[in-house]
Design an enzyme around this catalytic site. Structure first.
Site, mmCIF file in Angstrom:
data_model
loop_
_atom_site.group_PDB
_atom_site.id
_atom_site.type_symbol
_atom_site.label_atom_id
_atom_site.label_comp_id
_atom_site.label_asym_id
_atom_site.label_seq_id
_atom_site.Cartn_x
_atom_site.Cartn_y
_atom_site.Cartn_z
ATOM 1 N N HIS A 36 0.815 -1.213 0.000
ATOM 2 C CA HIS A 36 0.000 0.000 0.000
ATOM 3 C C HIS A 36 0.847 1.261 0.000
ATOM 4 O O HIS A 36 2.053 1.246 0.264
ATOM 5 C CB HIS A 36 -0.972 0.003 1.190
ATOM 6 N N CYS A 74 2.508 -5.229 6.885
ATOM 7 C CA CYS A 74 2.258 -4.813 5.507
ATOM 8 C C CYS A 74 3.507 -4.142 4.921
ATOM 9 O O CYS A 74 4.431 -3.785 5.644
ATOM 10 C CB CYS A 74 1.084 -3.845 5.445
#
Length: 444
Positions: free
Chosen positions: A327, A346
């Site tokens: 992301h 992440c």
């Protein structure tokens, strides 16, 4: 940088250049080790760093030469690292390299006896050409060699011997050899057909490669999981790009991060556009929740799309059981950090729109201009890829591409079996109160 020399000026520098072009400068050859010619004296002179500046441009390019469009993974990976293993076995059999223990700050222009140790160390590892000699001067030869060494070890290529550069220099050759052998096994497991197009995330290197036809089409920096919340290695496939994503906080982050923040600042969720939703999708007011309760409420914590969204403009989904994804981030300044182990698992992507454009190139209707237009609308827009793209999240701390430049990285998760290879650690930082970012509430 190099000074311009007037044509009428005949200096020691031009004399040396003429002698070198005539073939007199083979001073590092073993046959001449016991002799010293006038050219030897010039090259090895302690004051050489003050006048040998015609090599500045060459030195400044040394670190750039480490950059390659050869991918880490693929069928040639094991053979490339085996070449490096053979070279390091020879170094070890010859006694390794000396330690470098500076008592003063070493950088371009400094003269210090320790520089001779540094020259020997860099020569043995192939970063400094033997013809540079053994003076005390930290000249442009040494500056370029240090920058090359730093680039090969994932350190800022500033040419200064700081704490972590010295630590990396002083890891014994035998330890580096074992690191190469450990990573040979990892690369052998990834030497099959990876696909015509694929994405690789190398956790220790903190960067991402988008590979097409066995060449790196795009390489960009990443922020990966901290030691306490590591990124998981996995082979998977990217199936979706979401522009202007919602961010839904995982249960672990609700309990570890959001609950304590709400006890300190009851307006935190409202200020950061995080809504509480029940199992029917109905919004619940934060004022109705007991934030001092021992357990977090059984509600969805969902942040609206926008500039302060923890994933900013883009989320890239791949199949995995760990609730991890690639992301964007609203805090681009984090990519300037040397150690980017800051997330909760992440992977935050620098230049994520370049990666999104590459991923969507075979999905009709999504050129870069359309991606930018949709992002500007702030409207949540999921896009399924026409063809899923393989993604390989790997833990490779040592490799050598076919350019034979041997690369090493910090063993941040301590998987290589030698604590000495974990030069740097990060336990996260205390975060200031303010707008939500992926530094203070880190997406899983």
């Amino acid at each position: 940088m190099s000074k311009k020399i007037e044509s009428a000026t005949f200096s020691r520098r031009s004399l040396l250049r003429t002698a070198l072009s005539a073939g007199v400068a083979a001073v590092a050859a073993p046959a001449l080790a016991q002799q010293q010619s006038p050219i030897d004296s010039l090259i090895n002179a302690p004051g050489r760093g003050s006048w040998d500046d015609q090599f500045d441009a060459r030195g400044s390019r040394a670190a750039v030469g480490v950059i390659s469009n050869n991918p880490i993974l693929g069928p040639e990976g094991p053979a490339n690292i085996q070449q490096a293993i053979a070279a390091y076995q020879q170094i070890v059999s010859n006694g390794g390299w000396p330690e470098v223990n500076p008592t003063n700050r070493l950088q371009l222009g400094v003269a210090d006896p320790v520089v001779q140790q540094l020259r020997r160390r860099l020569t043995i590892s192939g970063d400094l050409d033997e013809s540079a000699g053994m003076s005390n001067a930290f000249d442009s030869y040494v500056d370029g060699a240090v920058k090359r060494f730093q680039a090969r070890h994932g350190l800022p290529s500033d040419g200064v011997l700081g704490e972590f550069t010295v630590k990396a220099l002083n890891i014994p050759a035998q330890t580096r050899l074992m690191q190469l052998q450990t990573n040979l096994v990892r690369l052998q497991s990834m030497s099959g057909d990876l696909g015509q197009r694929y994405v690789m995330v190398n956790i220790p290197a903190m960067y991402i490669e988008a590979v097409e036809n066995d060449r790196v089409a795009l390489r960009t920096n990443a922020i990966v999981g901290r030691i306490s919340r590591p990124t998981h290695a996995i082979n998977s496939k990217i199936y979706e790009v979401i522009l202007n994503p919602y961010w839904t906080a995982p249960r672990s982050i609700i309990e570890k991060d959001i609950m304590p923040l709400m006890r300190k600042d009851p307006t935190y969720l409202t200020r950061n556009n995080i809504r509480l939703l029940d199992n029917r999708g109905q919004e619940v007011s934060p004022e109705t929740i007991d934030w001092n309760a021992p357990k977090a409420p059984n509600l969805m914590f969902r942040q609206d799309p926008g500039k302060i969204n923890a994933m900013a403009s883009t989320k890239i989904n791949f199949h995995n059981p760990n609730n991890e994804y690639l992301h964007d981030t609203p805090e681009q300044g984090l990519f300037n950090k040397m150690m980017r182990f800051d997330s909760s698992g992440c992977m935050r992507v620098q230049n994520v729109r370049d990666l999104s454009t590459w991923l969507l190139k075979d999905t009709p209707g999504w050129p870069r201009q359309e991606i930018e237009r949709v992002i500007a609308t702030r409207q949540n827009t999921p896009i399924k890829l026409t063809q899923e793209v393989p993604v390989y999240i790997v833990y490779i701390t040592a490799w050598s591409a076919k350019d034979r430049v041997v690369q090493f990285r910090d063993d941040i998760y301590q998987k290589d079996g030698d604590q000495e290879l974990a030069l740097q650690t990060t336990n996260g930082m205390e975060q200031p109160a303010g707008a939500i970012t992926d530094r203070d509430i880190l997406p899983q």
